[in-house]
Design an enzyme around this catalytic site. Structure first.
Site, PDB file in Angstrom:
ATOM      1  N   SER A 236       0.829  -1.205   0.000  1.00 58.54           N
ATOM      2  CA  SER A 236       0.000   0.000   0.000  1.00 58.54           C
ATOM      3  C   SER A 236       0.864   1.255   0.000  1.00 58.54           C
ATOM      4  O   SER A 236       1.953   1.274   0.593  1.00 58.54           O
ATOM      5  CB  SER A 236      -0.868  -0.018   1.266  1.00 58.54           C
ATOM      6  OG  SER A 236      -1.488   1.212   1.466  1.00 58.54           O
TER       7      SER A 236
ATOM      8  N   TYR B  80      -2.425  -1.349  10.823  1.00 54.43           N
ATOM      9  CA  TYR B  80      -2.632  -1.824   9.452  1.00 54.43           C
ATOM     10  C   TYR B  80      -1.422  -1.487   8.582  1.00 54.43           C
ATOM     11  O   TYR B  80      -0.857  -2.347   7.899  1.00 54.43           O
ATOM     12  CB  TYR B  80      -3.901  -1.226   8.832  1.00 54.43           C
ATOM     13  CG  TYR B  80      -3.957  -1.464   7.342  1.00 54.43           C
ATOM     14  CD1 TYR B  80      -4.247  -2.725   6.848  1.00 54.43           C
ATOM     15  CD2 TYR B  80      -3.650  -0.447   6.433  1.00 54.43           C
ATOM     16  CE1 TYR B  80      -4.249  -2.969   5.480  1.00 54.43           C
ATOM     17  CE2 TYR B  80      -3.645  -0.678   5.072  1.00 54.43           C
ATOM     18  CZ  TYR B  80      -3.942  -1.947   4.593  1.00 54.43           C
ATOM     19  OH  TYR B  80      -3.924  -2.189   3.240  1.00 54.43           O
TER      20      TYR B  80
ATOM     21  N   LYS C 197       1.764  -3.875   6.531  1.00 49.74           N
ATOM     22  CA  LYS C 197       2.268  -3.845   5.151  1.00 49.74           C
ATOM     23  C   LYS C 197       3.789  -3.663   5.150  1.00 49.74           C
ATOM     24  O   LYS C 197       4.505  -4.272   4.361  1.00 49.74           O
ATOM     25  CB  LYS C 197       1.582  -2.727   4.358  1.00 49.74           C
ATOM     26  CG  LYS C 197       0.087  -2.982   4.145  1.00 49.74           C
ATOM     27  CD  LYS C 197      -0.178  -4.273   3.388  1.00 49.74           C
ATOM     28  CE  LYS C 197      -1.644  -4.621   3.259  1.00 49.74           C
ATOM     29  NZ  LYS C 197      -1.878  -5.984   2.740  1.00 49.74           N
TER      30      LYS C 197
HETATM   31  P1  NAD Z   1     -11.274  -7.103   0.713  1.00 52.13           P
HETATM   32  O1  NAD Z   1     -11.563  -7.114   2.179  1.00 52.13           O
HETATM   33  O2  NAD Z   1     -12.355  -6.771  -0.228  1.00 52.13           O
HETATM   34  O3  NAD Z   1     -10.697  -8.524   0.275  1.00 52.13           O
HETATM   35  C1  NAD Z   1      -9.923  -9.331   1.124  1.00 52.13           C
HETATM   36  C2  NAD Z   1     -10.445 -10.765   0.970  1.00 52.13           C
HETATM   37  O4  NAD Z   1      -9.650 -11.625   1.788  1.00 52.13           O
HETATM   38  C3  NAD Z   1     -11.896 -10.922   1.454  1.00 52.13           C
HETATM   39  O5  NAD Z   1     -12.647 -11.650   0.496  1.00 52.13           O
HETATM   40  C4  NAD Z   1     -11.770 -11.712   2.753  1.00 52.13           C
HETATM   41  O6  NAD Z   1     -12.889 -12.534   2.984  1.00 52.13           O
HETATM   42  C5  NAD Z   1     -10.499 -12.500   2.505  1.00 52.13           C
HETATM   43  N1  NAD Z   1      -9.752 -12.860   3.722  1.00 52.13           N
HETATM   44  C6  NAD Z   1      -9.396 -12.043   4.738  1.00 52.13           C
HETATM   45  N2  NAD Z   1      -8.728 -12.740   5.670  1.00 52.13           N
HETATM   46  C7  NAD Z   1      -8.654 -14.027   5.225  1.00 52.13           C
HETATM   47  C8  NAD Z   1      -8.093 -15.218   5.749  1.00 52.13           C
HETATM   48  N3  NAD Z   1      -7.498 -15.252   6.946  1.00 52.13           N
HETATM   49  N4  NAD Z   1      -8.203 -16.363   5.033  1.00 52.13           N
HETATM   50  C9  NAD Z   1      -8.820 -16.363   3.828  1.00 52.13           C
HETATM   51  N5  NAD Z   1      -9.377 -15.265   3.287  1.00 52.13           N
HETATM   52  C10 NAD Z   1      -9.297 -14.112   3.983  1.00 52.13           C
HETATM   53  O7  NAD Z   1     -10.006  -6.128   0.493  1.00 52.13           O
HETATM   54  P2  NAD Z   1      -9.397  -5.530  -0.858  1.00 52.13           P
HETATM   55  O8  NAD Z   1      -9.739  -4.088  -0.928  1.00 52.13           O
HETATM   56  O9  NAD Z   1      -9.701  -6.407  -1.995  1.00 52.13           O
HETATM   57  O10 NAD Z   1      -7.855  -5.598  -0.505  1.00 52.13           O
HETATM   58  C11 NAD Z   1      -7.044  -6.673  -0.939  1.00 52.13           C
HETATM   59  C12 NAD Z   1      -5.622  -6.446  -0.457  1.00 52.13           C
HETATM   60  O11 NAD Z   1      -5.138  -5.211  -0.955  1.00 52.13           O
HETATM   61  C13 NAD Z   1      -5.461  -6.391   1.059  1.00 52.13           C
HETATM   62  O12 NAD Z   1      -4.235  -7.028   1.386  1.00 52.13           O
HETATM   63  C14 NAD Z   1      -5.378  -4.915   1.344  1.00 52.13           C
HETATM   64  O13 NAD Z   1      -4.658  -4.638   2.515  1.00 52.13           O
HETATM   65  C15 NAD Z   1      -4.638  -4.424   0.123  1.00 52.13           C
HETATM   66  N6  NAD Z   1      -4.871  -3.006  -0.195  1.00 52.13           N
HETATM   67  C16 NAD Z   1      -6.150  -2.556  -0.359  1.00 52.13           C
HETATM   68  C17 NAD Z   1      -6.371  -1.208  -0.634  1.00 52.13           C
HETATM   69  C18 NAD Z   1      -7.778  -0.669  -0.775  1.00 52.13           C
HETATM   70  O14 NAD Z   1      -7.955   0.538  -0.627  1.00 52.13           O
HETATM   71  N7  NAD Z   1      -8.766  -1.494  -1.059  1.00 52.13           N
HETATM   72  C19 NAD Z   1      -5.284  -0.337  -0.771  1.00 52.13           C
HETATM   73  C20 NAD Z   1      -3.993  -0.845  -0.616  1.00 52.13           C
HETATM   74  C21 NAD Z   1      -3.797  -2.184  -0.329  1.00 52.13           C
HETATM   75  C1  WQD Z   2      -9.473   9.653   0.675  1.00 53.20           C
HETATM   76  C2  WQD Z   2      -9.652  11.135   0.953  1.00 53.20           C
HETATM   77  C3  WQD Z   2     -10.049  11.671   3.259  1.00 53.20           C
HETATM   78  C4  WQD Z   2     -13.931   9.724   3.592  1.00 53.20           C
HETATM   79  C5  WQD Z   2      -7.056   4.557   2.761  1.00 53.20           C
HETATM   80  C6  WQD Z   2      -6.053   3.839   3.633  1.00 53.20           C
HETATM   81  C7  WQD Z   2      -4.868   3.413   2.814  1.00 53.20           C
HETATM   82  C8  WQD Z   2      -5.313   2.605   1.598  1.00 53.20           C
HETATM   83  C9  WQD Z   2      -6.391   3.282   0.831  1.00 53.20           C
HETATM   84  C10 WQD Z   2      -5.222   0.258   2.138  1.00 53.20           C
HETATM   85  C11 WQD Z   2      -8.946  11.594   2.214  1.00 53.20           C
HETATM   86  C12 WQD Z   2     -11.249  12.034   2.414  1.00 53.20           C
HETATM   87  C13 WQD Z   2     -12.728  10.200   3.101  1.00 53.20           C
HETATM   88  C14 WQD Z   2     -14.954  10.649   3.943  1.00 53.20           C
HETATM   89  C15 WQD Z   2     -13.507  12.451   3.265  1.00 53.20           C
HETATM   90  N1  WQD Z   2      -5.868   1.331   1.981  1.00 53.20           N
HETATM   91  N2  WQD Z   2     -12.520  11.538   2.944  1.00 53.20           N
HETATM   92  N3  WQD Z   2     -14.689  11.974   3.766  1.00 53.20           N
HETATM   93  O1  WQD Z   2      -7.234   7.591   3.586  1.00 53.20           O
HETATM   94  O2  WQD Z   2      -6.227   7.956   1.274  1.00 53.20           O
HETATM   95  O3  WQD Z   2      -6.425   5.674   2.176  1.00 53.20           O
HETATM   96  O4  WQD Z   2      -7.461   3.680   1.714  1.00 53.20           O
HETATM   97  O5  WQD Z   2      -4.046   0.083   2.086  1.00 53.20           O
HETATM   98  O6  WQD Z   2      -4.041   2.660   3.642  1.00 53.20           O
HETATM   99  O7  WQD Z   2      -5.617   4.719   4.647  1.00 53.20           O
HETATM  100  O8  WQD Z   2      -8.461   6.837   1.476  1.00 53.20           O
HETATM  101  O9  WQD Z   2     -10.797   6.886   0.703  1.00 53.20           O
HETATM  102  O10 WQD Z   2     -10.324   6.899   3.197  1.00 53.20           O
HETATM  103  O11 WQD Z   2      -9.805   8.916   1.847  1.00 53.20           O
HETATM  104  O12 WQD Z   2     -13.315  13.655   3.153  1.00 53.20           O
HETATM  105  O13 WQD Z   2     -16.035  10.265   4.413  1.00 53.20           O
HETATM  106  O14 WQD Z   2     -11.057  11.383   1.177  1.00 53.20           O
HETATM  107  O15 WQD Z   2      -9.814  12.642   4.241  1.00 53.20           O
HETATM  108  O16 WQD Z   2      -8.466  12.872   1.956  1.00 53.20           O
HETATM  109  P1  WQD Z   2      -7.060   7.130   2.202  1.00 53.20           P
HETATM  110  P2  WQD Z   2      -9.927   7.325   1.825  1.00 53.20           P
END
Ligand code: NAD
Ligand code: WQD
Length: 338
Positions: free
Chosen positions: A125, A150, A154
């Site tokens: 991330s 969290y 990562k």
């Molecule tokens: P998500 O929660 O939609 O998907 C995660 C999936 O993993 C779910 O289907 C959940 O049921 C499954 N899961 C969780 N723990 C498990 C376990 N112990 N065993 C088997 N399955 C399990 O999340 P996402 O948004 O698709 O994110 C996927 C990955 O990307 C994560 O590692 C997350 O940290 C990373 N990531 C997400 C974002 C974002 O904003 N969505 C940003 C950066 C990184």
């Molecule tokens: C985006 C912008 C908020 C909600 C998060 C995690 C990051 C990554 C992606 C996993 C910011 C603003 C939001 C609301 C708002 N996930 N906001 N009102 O914080 O950049 O990242 O998701 O790895 O680790 O921290 O994303 O979508 O929460 O926010 O004003 O109700 O929207 O302040 O500027 P963020 P976000």
């Protein structure tokens, strides 16, 4: 074409990546414990691709689960590890749940892989950069002290992977540092399914658009940015899925020389909260009710990716605009009503 294990393959990013894998001819084994997803997602994947991937309902926190997968499928050539918890605020309240799911499960998975050395892709991330000193953010920017458990999972996950790469000469890893994934598949058959009140901006906007929330709270109006609101790099989830295919194919074709490499996955373009609202209003044809609220603790002012490395090394770049991504998020939200 190869057999690929996708952990968390029924989740938001995982399901879109499974579609891209199937569409590019790979065979897919999905593992998910359905804690944050549902088997309905499998139906969406089948409708889009006309294929039925293997699905194993397993919890990777079980120390024996990953071994079961490789015992049943010893010819897995690649692993894309999405399974994890991802809510920043929840991780502050329940840090041990996050370390157990995001790190113990990673260790068990790596142990189970160790006899096979599959190409390995890790979901990292942009949160590892914190508030970077220079924008756009290059992969060489320092990893700063994590702002949440969290974020720490990562950072530690990347460190664990580097140590394992050093100990296992044939094991190669690409760690993809996602910026802000948004949107849904153009078919509106799969998309994001946030639990409870969305913490992320785009699902909160679309839920407000359909009337599920009275208004959006915009966190902070006096940031040192052109319009005073925070800037992020919002990337269409289909673009993000395709970045996994590019990184995976490079690993499978033995083109990655370094054992461990990181790649930013973003568009390279920063958009403010107000610009995201404007994009939503344009594609939905309706105005979005919002109120100003205090800045959210832990939010950085601005983060967007330097994309040169992904473009030159992976041959991948994002193709969708913010408006296209918002249109797909809006179509998905409306589909959820039906
Ligand atoms: P998500 O929660 O939609 O998907 C995660 C999936 O993993 C779910 O289907 C959940 O049921 C499954 N899961 C969780 N723990 C498990 C376990 N112990 N065993 C088997 N399955 C399990 O999340 P996402 O948004 O698709 O994110 C996927 C990955 O990307 C994560 O590692 C997350 O940290 C990373 N990531 C997400 C974002 C974002 O904003 N969505 C940003 C950066 C990184
Ligand atoms: C985006 C912008 C908020 C909600 C998060 C995690 C990051 C990554 C992606 C996993 C910011 C603003 C939001 C609301 C708002 N996930 N906001 N009102 O914080 O950049 O990242 O998701 O790895 O680790 O921290 O994303 O979508 O929460 O926010 O004003 O109700 O929207 O302040 O500027 P963020 P976000």
């Amino acid at each position: 074409m190869a057999k690929i294990l996708v952990t968390g393959g029924l989740g938001y990013i995982g399901s879109h990546t499974v579609v891209s894998l199937l569409e590019t001819g790979h065979e897919v084994v999905i593992v998910d414990n359905l804690i944050h997803s549902s088997e309905e997602v499998l139906v969406g994947i089948q409708k889009i691709t006309a294929q039925t991937p293997v699905f194993l309902e397993l919890d990777l926190r079980d120390p024996l689960a990953a071994k079961q997968i490789f015992d049943a499928h010893p010819n897995i050539e690649g692993v894309i590890h999405f399974a994890a918890f991802k809510a920043v605020g929840e991780s502050v309240e329940k840090p041990l749940d996050y370390y157990r799911n995001n790190l113990n499960a990673l260790v068990y998975l790596l142990q189970a892989c160790s006899d096979y050395n599959p190409a390995f892709i890790f979901s990292s991330s942009c949160t590892v950069y914190g508030q970077a000193a220079e924008l756009p953010i290059r992969e060489t920017a320092p990893v700063l002290q994590a702002m949440s458990p969290y974020g720490n999972t990562k950072q530690i996950g990347e460190e664990i992977l580097q140590d394992v790469c050093a100990a296992q000469p044939d094991f190669k890893v690409s760690s993809l540092r996602y910026f802000n994934p948004i949107g849904a598949h153009p078919s509106a058959l799969i998309g994001e399914l946030p639990l409870g009140v969305p913490q992320n901006l785009v699902p909160f906007i679309t839920q407000t658009g359909v009337g599920k929330r009275p208004h959006l709270s915009v966190f902070g109006k006096d940031y040192p940015t052109p319009d005073g609101t925070c800037i992020r790099d919002y990337i269409h989830v289909v673009d993000l899925a395709e970045a996994h295919i590019a990184a995976l194919n490079r690993l499978l074709q033995k083109k990655q020389e370094l054992a461990f490499e990181v790649f930013n996955v973003g568009t390279g373009k920063g958009s403010s909260v107000l610009e995201v609202i404007t994009a939503f209003e344009k594609v939905s044809g309706q105005s979005l009710p919002y109120v100003w609220a205090a800045p959210r603790p832990g939010d950085v002012t601005a983060a967007f990716a330097h994309t040169q490395k992904a473009e030159e090394v992976l041959g991948w770049r994002a193709r969708f605009s913010l408006e296209e991504a918002m249109a797909s998020a809006w179509a998905w939200e409306q589909k959820l009503l039906s």
